[in-house]
Design a protein around this motif. Structure first.
Motif, PDB file in Angstrom:
ATOM      1  N   TYR A  11      -3.038  45.606  10.212  1.00 34.43           N
ATOM      2  CA  TYR A  11      -1.843  45.110  10.887  1.00 34.43           C
ATOM      3  C   TYR A  11      -1.991  43.662  11.341  1.00 34.43           C
ATOM      4  CZ  TYR A  11      -0.688  50.047  10.857  1.00 34.43           C
ATOM      5  OH  TYR A  11      -0.420  51.328  10.453  1.00 34.43           O
ATOM      6  N   GLY A  12      -3.016  42.986  10.799  1.00 37.39           N
ATOM      7  CA  GLY A  12      -3.148  41.544  10.949  1.00 37.39           C
ATOM      8  C   GLY A  12      -3.182  41.059  12.381  1.00 37.39           C
ATOM      9  N   GLN A  13      -2.402  40.004  12.629  1.00 36.85           N
ATOM     10  CA  GLN A  13      -2.433  39.331  13.920  1.00 36.85           C
ATOM     11  C   GLN A  13      -1.948  40.221  15.058  1.00 36.85           C
ATOM     12  OE1 GLN A  13      -0.974  35.153  13.865  1.00 36.85           O
ATOM     13  NE2 GLN A  13      -0.574  35.527  11.694  1.00 36.85           N
ATOM     14  N   VAL A  14      -1.045  41.145  14.763  1.00 35.78           N
ATOM     15  CA  VAL A  14      -0.487  41.980  15.828  1.00 35.78           C
ATOM     16  C   VAL A  14      -1.560  42.875  16.424  1.00 35.78           C
ATOM     17  CG1 VAL A  14       1.238  43.694  16.429  1.00 35.78           C
ATOM     18  CG2 VAL A  14       1.787  41.918  14.777  1.00 35.78           C
ATOM     19  N   LEU A  15      -2.331  43.532  15.569  1.00 31.93           N
ATOM     20  CA  LEU A  15      -3.386  44.410  16.066  1.00 31.93           C
ATOM     21  C   LEU A  15      -4.421  43.613  16.846  1.00 31.93           C
ATOM     22  CD1 LEU A  15      -4.529  47.232  16.242  1.00 31.93           C
ATOM     23  CD2 LEU A  15      -5.662  46.861  14.044  1.00 31.93           C
ATOM     24  N   GLN A  16      -4.741  42.424  16.361  1.00 35.81           N
ATOM     25  CA  GLN A  16      -5.702  41.578  17.073  1.00 35.81           C
ATOM     26  C   GLN A  16      -5.160  41.187  18.447  1.00 35.81           C
ATOM     27  OE1 GLN A  16      -6.850  38.085  14.870  1.00 35.81           O
ATOM     28  NE2 GLN A  16      -7.963  37.189  16.572  1.00 35.81           N
ATOM     29  N   ARG A  17      -3.877  40.813  18.508  1.00 35.13           N
ATOM     30  CA  ARG A  17      -3.280  40.452  19.795  1.00 35.13           C
ATOM     31  C   ARG A  17      -3.226  41.653  20.724  1.00 35.13           C
ATOM     32  NH1 ARG A  17       0.796  37.770  16.759  1.00 35.13           N
ATOM     33  NH2 ARG A  17       2.349  39.274  17.489  1.00 35.13           N
ATOM     34  N   GLY A  33      -0.442  60.943  27.751  1.00 33.82           N
ATOM     35  CA  GLY A  33      -1.412  60.067  28.383  1.00 33.82           C
ATOM     36  C   GLY A  33      -2.398  59.364  27.479  1.00 33.82           C
ATOM     37  N   PRO A  34      -3.040  60.045  26.513  1.00 30.60           N
ATOM     38  CA  PRO A  34      -4.058  59.376  25.702  1.00 30.60           C
ATOM     39  C   PRO A  34      -3.534  58.240  24.830  1.00 30.60           C
ATOM     40  CG  PRO A  34      -4.265  61.768  25.543  1.00 30.60           C
ATOM     41  CD  PRO A  34      -2.965  61.485  26.217  1.00 30.60           C
ATOM     42  N   PHE A  35      -2.231  58.192  24.603  1.00 31.89           N
ATOM     43  CA  PHE A  35      -1.674  57.293  23.598  1.00 31.89           C
ATOM     44  C   PHE A  35      -0.862  56.136  24.198  1.00 31.89           C
ATOM     45  CE2 PHE A  35      -1.655  61.755  22.133  1.00 31.89           C
ATOM     46  CZ  PHE A  35      -2.712  61.675  21.237  1.00 31.89           C
ATOM     47  N   ILE A  36      -0.757  56.079  25.506  1.00 36.11           N
ATOM     48  CA  ILE A  36       0.157  55.126  26.135  1.00 36.11           C
ATOM     49  C   ILE A  36      -0.358  53.695  26.062  1.00 36.11           C
ATOM     50  CG2 ILE A  36       1.161  54.429  28.352  1.00 36.11           C
ATOM     51  CD1 ILE A  36       1.383  57.417  29.028  1.00 36.11           C
ATOM     52  N   LEU A  37      -1.636  53.473  26.366  1.00 37.14           N
ATOM     53  CA  LEU A  37      -2.141  52.106  26.488  1.00 37.14           C
ATOM     54  C   LEU A  37      -2.089  51.351  25.166  1.00 37.14           C
ATOM     55  CD1 LEU A  37      -5.154  52.444  28.967  1.00 37.14           C
ATOM     56  CD2 LEU A  37      -2.733  51.985  29.440  1.00 37.14           C
ATOM     57  N   GLU A  38      -2.410  52.009  24.064  1.00 44.84           N
ATOM     58  CA  GLU A  38      -2.318  51.346  22.759  1.00 44.84           C
ATOM     59  C   GLU A  38      -0.879  50.945  22.471  1.00 44.84           C
ATOM     60  OE1 GLU A  38      -2.912  52.232  17.963  1.00 44.84           O
ATOM     61  OE2 GLU A  38      -3.132  53.864  19.432  1.00 44.84           O
ATOM     62  N   TRP A  39       0.044  51.891  22.670  1.00 42.75           N
ATOM     63  CA  TRP A  39       1.464  51.632  22.399  1.00 42.75           C
ATOM     64  C   TRP A  39       1.989  50.496  23.266  1.00 42.75           C
ATOM     65  CZ3 TRP A  39       5.808  52.228  25.607  1.00 42.75           C
ATOM     66  CH2 TRP A  39       7.044  52.237  24.976  1.00 42.75           C
ATOM     67  N   LEU A  40       1.605  50.487  24.517  1.00 44.59           N
ATOM     68  CA  LEU A  40       2.073  49.456  25.432  1.00 44.59           C
ATOM     69  C   LEU A  40       1.489  48.093  25.071  1.00 44.59           C
ATOM     70  CD1 LEU A  40       3.657  48.749  27.988  1.00 44.59           C
ATOM     71  CD2 LEU A  40       1.637  49.400  29.340  1.00 44.59           C
ATOM     72  N   HIS A  58       3.289  46.652  21.930  1.00 41.72           N
ATOM     73  CA  HIS A  58       4.649  46.131  22.083  1.00 41.72           C
ATOM     74  C   HIS A  58       4.722  44.948  23.035  1.00 41.72           C
ATOM     75  CE1 HIS A  58       5.528  49.958  20.050  1.00 41.72           C
ATOM     76  NE2 HIS A  58       6.433  49.210  19.458  1.00 41.72           N
ATOM     77  N   LYS A  59       3.808  44.885  23.978  1.00 41.78           N
ATOM     78  CA  LYS A  59       3.736  43.669  24.784  1.00 41.78           C
ATOM     79  C   LYS A  59       3.308  42.485  23.923  1.00 41.78           C
ATOM     80  CE  LYS A  59       4.780  44.912  29.065  1.00 41.78           C
ATOM     81  NZ  LYS A  59       5.855  44.257  29.860  1.00 41.78           N
ATOM     82  N   SER A  60       2.446  42.747  22.936  1.00 39.27           N
ATOM     83  CA  SER A  60       1.923  41.655  22.115  1.00 39.27           C
ATOM     84  C   SER A  60       2.930  41.160  21.082  1.00 39.27           C
ATOM     85  CB  SER A  60       0.638  42.095  21.409  1.00 39.27           C
ATOM     86  OG  SER A  60       0.911  43.014  20.369  1.00 39.27           O
ATOM     87  N   ILE A  61       4.006  41.925  20.820  1.00 36.10           N
ATOM     88  CA  ILE A  61       5.030  41.425  19.893  1.00 36.10           C
ATOM     89  C   ILE A  61       6.227  40.830  20.628  1.00 36.10           C
ATOM     90  CG2 ILE A  61       4.342  43.082  18.127  1.00 36.10           C
ATOM     91  CD1 ILE A  61       7.046  44.541  18.686  1.00 36.10           C
ATOM     92  N   PHE A  97       5.838  52.438  16.428  1.00 38.45           N
ATOM     93  CA  PHE A  97       5.344  51.078  16.575  1.00 38.45           C
ATOM     94  C   PHE A  97       6.184  50.149  15.712  1.00 38.45           C
ATOM     95  CE2 PHE A  97       1.999  53.712  18.013  1.00 38.45           C
ATOM     96  CZ  PHE A  97       1.089  52.967  18.751  1.00 38.45           C
ATOM     97  N   ILE A  98       6.800  49.156  16.330  1.00 43.01           N
ATOM     98  CA  ILE A  98       7.582  48.170  15.586  1.00 43.01           C
ATOM     99  C   ILE A  98       6.608  47.199  14.922  1.00 43.01           C
ATOM    100  CG2 ILE A  98       9.246  46.289  15.748  1.00 43.01           C
ATOM    101  CD1 ILE A  98      10.441  47.725  18.175  1.00 43.01           C
ATOM    102  N   ASN A  99       6.612  47.176  13.596  1.00 42.01           N
ATOM    103  CA  ASN A  99       5.665  46.366  12.829  1.00 42.01           C
ATOM    104  C   ASN A  99       6.431  45.279  12.077  1.00 42.01           C
ATOM    105  OD1 ASN A  99       3.429  45.375  11.526  1.00 42.01           O
ATOM    106  ND2 ASN A  99       3.245  47.075  10.091  1.00 42.01           N
ATOM    107  N   ILE A 100       6.290  44.044  12.532  1.00 44.00           N
ATOM    108  CA  ILE A 100       7.054  42.905  12.002  1.00 44.00           C
ATOM    109  C   ILE A 100       6.198  42.137  11.004  1.00 44.00           C
ATOM    110  CG2 ILE A 100       8.207  40.741  12.612  1.00 44.00           C
ATOM    111  CD1 ILE A 100       8.605  42.041  15.451  1.00 44.00           C
ATOM    112  N   SER A 101       6.723  41.949   9.798  1.00 43.23           N
ATOM    113  CA  SER A 101       5.985  41.199   8.783  1.00 43.23           C
ATOM    114  C   SER A 101       6.396  39.736   8.727  1.00 43.23           C
ATOM    115  CB  SER A 101       6.186  41.844   7.404  1.00 43.23           C
ATOM    116  OG  SER A 101       7.564  41.959   7.098  1.00 43.23           O
ATOM    117  N   ALA A 102       7.496  39.377   9.359  1.00 46.70           N
ATOM    118  CA  ALA A 102       7.925  37.975   9.382  1.00 46.70           C
ATOM    119  C   ALA A 102       7.014  37.159  10.296  1.00 46.70           C
ATOM    120  CB  ALA A 102       9.370  37.876   9.868  1.00 46.70           C
TER     121      ALA A 102
END
Length: 574
Positions: free
Chosen positions: A517-523, A263-270, A273-276, A348-353
């Motif tokens: 994590y640049g733009q992804v974390l911000q999004r 439970g504590p970790f779901i919202l960040e993960w979701l 991945h929605k933002s990518i 967490f899928i972290n895309i650098s492209a």
């Protein structure tokens, strides 16, 4: 008139040895038959009768001569910026009987405009449009040769490009529909890996993708326009679908995962991945005691995901993850998806492209059947206590991405393009129907890899060199206190199995840090704020999960077994 008294034979091409131009740095690879060897081999392999060849950066005239010597080639046009090389190139063409090559002097550019300054240096390959440290011999204003004008005039079928970094941005707005192959020498010292990835992504968007025959360590890369692959219907219950053209517009990406007391970790993960660009998520749960199931129900009511009980419960089976993945084959989300990923809430899928979006990754790799993403394990970062907050910010330190050979093998999770080629979807990788046609299987740098394809029991790769475009950030431990709750909860994959002290020792690596994590974390932060924080009921359920996690920790610390496990970690593996 050129003055020379010797001809060097290199790659089957005669080159006049003009010592004022061919200095020792060039002379040695010429005499050793290595000069432009990669470009020449690729060019000869792909040329066909009727081809129209356009060479950008003629150098000594070796490649344009090699192309002109291939029987049936319709035309060869070579553009060279350095005016001092033009006489030598013409002589190379004459020596090899290819005087029909159309040689032009000018600077190939992306835009039209006035003449452009070109700074000539004693080493011809160092001449460029950059004045640099003013060490040039002289400057000449040369005519621009817009690339769009060349492609419109010549309709080339093959392009060869070696222009010392000028390839970055050159093809962005050019129609390359006539081109079936390109040979490009990259210059990452000028524009870095990001520039290289940008060029690859741009060409992929225009239908030209990296050839399987490329050597990973070579600066020379061949791009080919691939035809769709025909295949027979696959197995495993997947809906039949065609091998669609690339790129896929607005791809539907389906993630399936299993959870228990997360439970504590779901919202960040979701939010991440929605933002990518993940479009559909199905979560299977079993035996939750911390409110995870209630939180997921609320997210389903909000349209953020689908929450289902794990089918293993109804079947009275203990293999929770295999049962869930088998069932996922028959879901509507699977029927509608273009891509599928099986992953966990601590990954967490972290895309650098590009901007870190899945469509940037797909553009950078070009068409594929499977893309296996190598994990990077994040350690506990010396955090003993659980604290509410985002994992991506609390645990930046992780294992090295450049390990020695002994520690190079790491697990993967795979992005699978759904087609008739897929036999069965599994947690780390799919089983593919190789008998029905070619399968293009890539790693996280977009390189063709064969390890997983060759062995259906293999779930990992040698990670070295696999992280250029995408990696899997794996927060397997979190804090020591959260790890104790993970040990207590048991394995989400198999009932009754508990993670061990060895699991901690093997994954508690804090060698390097990449906390930005640049733009992804911000999004992801923006998505969380706009979609989750505005829903009071959801946030109340999230807070309840966090409180339950804290309460479980307090209980475990009073348990002698877990108190001893905590002492072991602090004494032996911190």
């Amino acid at each position: 008139m050129l003055n020379y008294d010797e001809v060097i034979l290199c790659q089957g091409v005669k080159i006049p040895f003009v010592s004022s131009i061919i200095v020792p740095k060039i002379e040695r690879p010429l005499r050793n038959n290595r000069y432009e060897g990669g470009e020449c081999a690729a060019l000869r392999r792909i040329l066909q009768p009727g081809d129209r060849v356009l060479e950008l950066g003629a150098g000594l005239g070796l490649l344009s001569s090699a192309a002109g010597m291939v029987a049936g080639v319709a035309s060869v046009t070579a553009i060279e910026a350095n005016p001092d090389l033009i006489p030598l190139i013409r002589e190379t063409h004459r020596l090899n009987g290819v005087a029909h090559v159309d040689l032009r002097n000018g600077v190939v550019t992306a835009k039209e405009g006035e003449a452009i300054p070109f700074y000539l240096r004693s080493a011809f390959w160092a001449s460029s449009m950059d004045a640099g440290d003013n060490s040039y011999l002289r400057c000449e204003n040369l005519p621009r040769v817009p690339i769009a004008d060349l492609t419109e005039e010549l309709s080339p079928t093959v392009i060869v490009c070696d222009i010392e970094g000028g390839e970055l941005g050159l093809f962005d707005k050019v129609d390359l529909s006539s081109v079936r192959a390109m040979v490009i020498e990259f210059h990452p010292k000028i524009y870095g890996k990001e520039g290289r990835s940008r060029i690859i992504a741009l060409l992929a968007a225009k239908g030209l993708t990296l050839a399987e025959s490329n050597r990973d360590d070579s600066s020379v890369q061949l791009f080919e326009r691939r035809a769709p692959i025909a295949s027979e219907p696959g197995l495993g219950g997947l809906a039949q679908r065609s091998y669609r053209t690339w790129p896929i517009a607005d791809p539907k990406v389906f993630v399936a995962t299993c959870m228990k007391d997360e439970g504590p970790f779901i919202l960040e993960w979701l939010a991440w991945h929605k933002s990518i660009g993940v479009t559909d998520i199905v979560v299977f749960t079993n035996d939750c005691t911390d409110g995870t199931d209630l939180l997921l129900d609320r997210l389903q009511d909000m349209g953020a995901l689908t929450h289902l009980p794990n089918p293993a419960l109804a079947m009275r089976e203990t293999g929770f993850q295999p049962a869930a993945l088998s069932y996922a084959h028959y879901l509507r989300q699977m029927r509608d998806a273009d891509f599928f990923i099986s992953m966990d809430v601590d990954e967490f899928i972290n895309i650098s492209a590009g901007a870190g979006h899945l469509h940037d990754l797909f553009a950078a790799t070009g068409a594929f059947d499977v893309l296996s993403v190598t994990e990077v394990n994040h350690g506990a970062n010396a955090r003993e206590q659980y604290q509410r907050g985002w994992l991506t910010e609390q645990f930046p330190a992780h294992q090295s991405m450049k390990p020695g050979a002994r520690k190079a093998r790491r697990g993967v999770k795979s992005i699978v393009r759904l087609s008739e080629q897929v036999d069965c979807l599994r947690n780390h990788r799919p089983d593919m129907g190789f008998a029905r046609g070619p399968v293009l299987w890539l790693d996280g740098s977009g390189r063709v890899q064969k390890t997983l394809a060759a062995d259906r029991n293999e779930n990992g790769l040698d990670c070295r060199g696999t992280y250029d475009l995408v990696r899997l950030e794996h927060f397997a431990l979190r804090s020591l206190e959260s790890y104790l709750t993970k040990m207590h909860r048991g394995d989400v994959v198999v009932s009754g199995k508990r993670v061990s002290q060895y699991y901690w020792r093997a994954r508690n690596s804090n060698e390097v840090s990449s906390g930005n994590y640049g733009q992804v974390l911000q999004r992801a932060r923006t998505f969380h704020r706009d979609h989750f924080e505005t829903d009071a009921a959801l946030m109340a359920l999230h807070e309840a999960c966090c409180a339950a996690h804290e309460s479980r920790i307090e209980t475990l610390l009073l348990d002698p077994e877990f108190a001893e496990r905590r002492r072991w970690v602090l004494a032996e593996a911190w």
